[in-house]
Scaffold this motif. Structure first.
Motif, PDB file in Angstrom:
ATOM      1  N   ARG A  83      -1.318  -1.203 -11.206  1.00  0.00           N
ATOM      2  CA  ARG A  83      -2.092  -0.611 -12.304  1.00  0.00           C
ATOM      3  C   ARG A  83      -2.609   0.780 -11.940  1.00  0.00           C
ATOM      4  NH1 ARG A  83      -4.811  -5.774 -12.349  1.00  0.00           N
ATOM      5  NH2 ARG A  83      -3.877  -7.177 -13.890  1.00  0.00           N
ATOM      6  N   CYS A  84      -2.931   0.962 -10.666  1.00  0.00           N
ATOM      7  CA  CYS A  84      -3.472   2.253 -10.232  1.00  0.00           C
ATOM      8  C   CYS A  84      -2.388   3.318 -10.082  1.00  0.00           C
ATOM      9  CB  CYS A  84      -4.208   2.096  -8.906  1.00  0.00           C
ATOM     10  SG  CYS A  84      -5.693   1.074  -8.995  1.00  0.00           S
ATOM     11  N   ASN A  85      -1.139   2.903  -9.840  1.00  0.00           N
ATOM     12  CA  ASN A  85      -0.102   3.875  -9.493  1.00  0.00           C
ATOM     13  C   ASN A  85       1.015   4.004 -10.520  1.00  0.00           C
ATOM     14  OD1 ASN A  85      -0.771   4.736  -6.552  1.00  0.00           O
ATOM     15  ND2 ASN A  85      -0.942   2.513  -6.485  1.00  0.00           N
ATOM     16  N   TYR A 131       7.194  -3.218  -6.345  1.00  0.00           N
ATOM     17  CA  TYR A 131       6.167  -4.124  -6.867  1.00  0.00           C
ATOM     18  C   TYR A 131       6.794  -5.391  -7.451  1.00  0.00           C
ATOM     19  CZ  TYR A 131       2.790  -0.277  -6.486  1.00  0.00           C
ATOM     20  OH  TYR A 131       1.977   0.722  -6.021  1.00  0.00           O
ATOM     21  N   GLN A 158       2.307   4.531 -14.333  1.00  0.00           N
ATOM     22  CA  GLN A 158       1.747   5.172 -15.519  1.00  0.00           C
ATOM     23  C   GLN A 158       2.365   4.686 -16.826  1.00  0.00           C
ATOM     24  OE1 GLN A 158       2.240   9.365 -14.902  1.00  0.00           O
ATOM     25  NE2 GLN A 158       0.828   9.441 -13.153  1.00  0.00           N
ATOM     26  N   SER A 188      -0.607  -6.448  -8.181  1.00  0.00           N
ATOM     27  CA  SER A 188      -0.774  -6.003  -9.571  1.00  0.00           C
ATOM     28  C   SER A 188      -1.871  -4.950  -9.686  1.00  0.00           C
ATOM     29  CB  SER A 188      -1.088  -7.203 -10.467  1.00  0.00           C
ATOM     30  OG  SER A 188      -2.289  -7.837 -10.062  1.00  0.00           O
ATOM     31  N   ASP A 189      -2.929  -5.066  -8.881  1.00  0.00           N
ATOM     32  CA  ASP A 189      -3.984  -4.048  -8.910  1.00  0.00           C
ATOM     33  C   ASP A 189      -3.460  -2.694  -8.442  1.00  0.00           C
ATOM     34  OD1 ASP A 189      -5.760  -5.910  -9.847  1.00  0.00           O
ATOM     35  OD2 ASP A 189      -6.689  -6.305  -7.890  1.00  0.00           O
ATOM     36  N   TYR A 190      -2.678  -2.700  -7.363  1.00  0.00           N
ATOM     37  CA  TYR A 190      -2.092  -1.447  -6.889  1.00  0.00           C
ATOM     38  C   TYR A 190      -1.137  -0.870  -7.931  1.00  0.00           C
ATOM     39  CZ  TYR A 190      -3.849  -1.221  -2.093  1.00  0.00           C
ATOM     40  OH  TYR A 190      -4.657  -1.071  -0.993  1.00  0.00           O
ATOM     41  N   LEU A 248       4.456  -1.245 -16.627  1.00  0.00           N
ATOM     42  CA  LEU A 248       3.293  -2.096 -16.372  1.00  0.00           C
ATOM     43  C   LEU A 248       3.454  -3.464 -17.028  1.00  0.00           C
ATOM     44  CD1 LEU A 248       0.294   0.391 -16.724  1.00  0.00           C
ATOM     45  CD2 LEU A 248       0.960  -0.883 -14.678  1.00  0.00           C
ATOM     46  N   GLU A 303       0.814  -1.215   0.000  1.00  0.00           N
ATOM     47  CA  GLU A 303       0.000   0.000   0.000  1.00  0.00           C
ATOM     48  C   GLU A 303       0.847   1.264   0.000  1.00  0.00           C
ATOM     49  OE1 GLU A 303      -2.303  -0.568   3.481  1.00  0.00           O
ATOM     50  OE2 GLU A 303      -3.712  -1.983   2.552  1.00  0.00           O
ATOM     51  N   GLN A 337       3.399   3.228  -3.668  1.00  0.00           N
ATOM     52  CA  GLN A 337       3.098   4.465  -4.403  1.00  0.00           C
ATOM     53  C   GLN A 337       3.810   4.555  -5.755  1.00  0.00           C
ATOM     54  OE1 GLN A 337       0.870   6.847  -3.604  1.00  0.00           O
ATOM     55  NE2 GLN A 337       0.259   5.641  -1.820  1.00  0.00           N
ATOM     56  N   GLY A 338       3.633   3.529  -6.578  1.00  0.00           N
ATOM     57  CA  GLY A 338       4.186   3.570  -7.922  1.00  0.00           C
ATOM     58  C   GLY A 338       5.642   3.183  -8.033  1.00  0.00           C
TER      59      GLY A 338
END
Length: 434
Positions: A404-406, A369, A408, A400-402, A413, A360, A363-364
């Motif tokens: 995709r959200c963070n 990740y 760009q 992977s969901d986090y 990705l 969490e 943050q990108g």
């Protein structure tokens, strides 16, 4: 039990023991000198020959130097403790305080100081015959050893403040606890940890036993709890597991008979309740420390991705150790009667403790990740339990969901999706093979 833990992580107990030993050594050396003929030491004047005034002067200098070094050592130790708490996490302070090397150095400095004072007090005359030559020589040797220990201590503290040393030390302590608490391999019939925490207990009427103090459950004497259940002919059901926080006046454990005051006091005495979590019986405490160091490293003020990745690596080593072990606690029986229904974390709880907040907070950060997915992939390869593979697969999807959200950039990705696919493949294929 509380006393043993307190002295293990104290900065006074081992120094006090060493100082007491120095007192005994000083008295013994003075007594030995009183039995030795001065003429017998005359062949070694460079070692034992000194005047009373010279002996007093040397002992005074040695005592002053040792107490100064002791003060310096305390100052350096406190500085390192404050730096460790600010840079990493306050929970690593006990790791520094539990260092036997630091405690021993403090003890030698203070012990040498006390030794010199006692020997100096024994020099009562002004002639050479009144000088305890052997005791003075021992003081000289102790002072030289103290100078060497100062250099050793500086090197030790410089090494211990390094994040790699701290992380590996916390990991080693946690792995020892894993071996002690979860020694049994995971069997097919025990595959679902939740089954071991449930049971047919509807026929029991449960009476709560309240905690007599607030704090974290640090340890539990399982043998004493079983003996209690046998002697009082009751079944005990744990409502709190080691590592959880309990509030005074709320339920700590339940039994199948109304508890008396004596029973309440006895049951509370089986638990060690303190102000913080400890790793002695709590694997989650060690995992929490490593996760906290990773979170601190990823904070905007520090932004140290390398340290965070190092913590993930050590967390994965702990989870790999846990993966093939049976984690659910055993129910305890006597002559076919169920006496103790334990409570404890399962594999999924440890997995969340290790990786959830890191995921969490990333943050990108692509490197975080990717390393999380690599750790989960490795973890999936070392366990054949379907329920645990499902927990791992859920973590892979969340990472992977986090991402995709963070994240760009498409190339980043794509890299994350590749690791996601490999990790999920390990979960699905090997689980199907069962």
């Amino acid at each position: 039990m509380r006393f043993l833990q307190d002295i293990r992580y104290s900065l006074w107990f081992l120094p006090a023991i060493i100082t007491a030993g120095a007192v005994v050594l000083a008295i013994s050396a003075i007594e030995l000198d009183s039995r030795i003929d001065v003429a017998a030491l005359s062949p070694w004047p460079w070692l034992f020959g000194t005047s009373a005034e010279g002996a007093r002067g040397m002992l005074a200098v040695a005592a002053g130097a040792m107490i100064t070094l002791a003060a310096l050592t305390f100052s350096i130790t406190l500085l390192v403790l404050s730096l460790g708490a600010a840079q990493y996490t306050p929970r690593v302070i006990r790791t520094f305080m539990g260092s036997y090397r630091t405690q021993a150095v403090l003890g030698v400095f203070v012990g040498t100081f006390v030794y010199c004072l006692i020997v100096m007090r024994s020099i009562q005359g002004s002639t050479e015959s009144m000088v305890p030559s052997a005791a003075v020589t021992i003081a000289l040797l102790l002072s030289l050893a103290g100078a060497g220990l100062l250099m050793f201590f500086i090197h030790h503290m410089a090494s211990s403040i390094q994040v790699s040393t701290i992380v590996s030390s916390v990991s080693a302590d946690t792995l020892k606890t894993v071996d002690a608490i979860f020694p049994d391999p995971l069997e097919r019939r025990n595959a679902n940890d939740a089954v071991w925490r449930l049971g047919k207990t509807e026929h029991h009427e449960w009476f709560p036993v309240c905690s007599l103090r607030s704090g974290y459950l640090q340890t539990l004497d399982h043998d004493a709890l079983l003996a209690f259940a046998k002697s009082y002919f009751v079944t005990a059901r744990m409502e709190k597991s080691v590592g959880e926080f309990v509030t005074r006046g709320l339920t700590l454990i339940s039994i199948t008979t109304p508890p008396s005051g004596e029973m309440t006091r006895k049951l509370n005495s089986f638990y060690l309740i303190g102000h913080y979590r400890t790793v002695e019986q709590d694997v989650g405490a060690g995992i929490r420390q490593l996760a906290d160091i990773a979170l601190k490293a990823m904070s905007p003020a520090i932004n140290d991705t390398t340290t965070a990745i190092m913590c993930i690596d050590y967390l994965s080593s702990i989870m790999i150790k846990l993966a093939p072990r049976r984690i659910a606690p055993n129910r305890q029986f006597s002559k076919g009667e169920l006496l103790v229904i334990p409570k404890g974390p399962d594999f999924g709880d440890f997995l969340n403790e290790a990786f959830e907040q890191i995921r969490e907070t990333a943050q990108g950060n692509v490197a975080i990740y990717v390393r999380l997915l690599e750790a989960l992939e490795t973890l999936a390869r070392v366990t054949n339990d379907i329920a645990r593979k499902k927990d791992i697969a859920d973590q892979v999807r969340l990472v992977s969901d986090y991402a995709r959200c963070n994240v760009q950039f498409p190339d980043q990705l794509k890299k994350i999706e590749m690791h996601r696919t490999e990790a999920l493949k390990c979960c699905v294929l090997e689980a199907t093979a069962l």
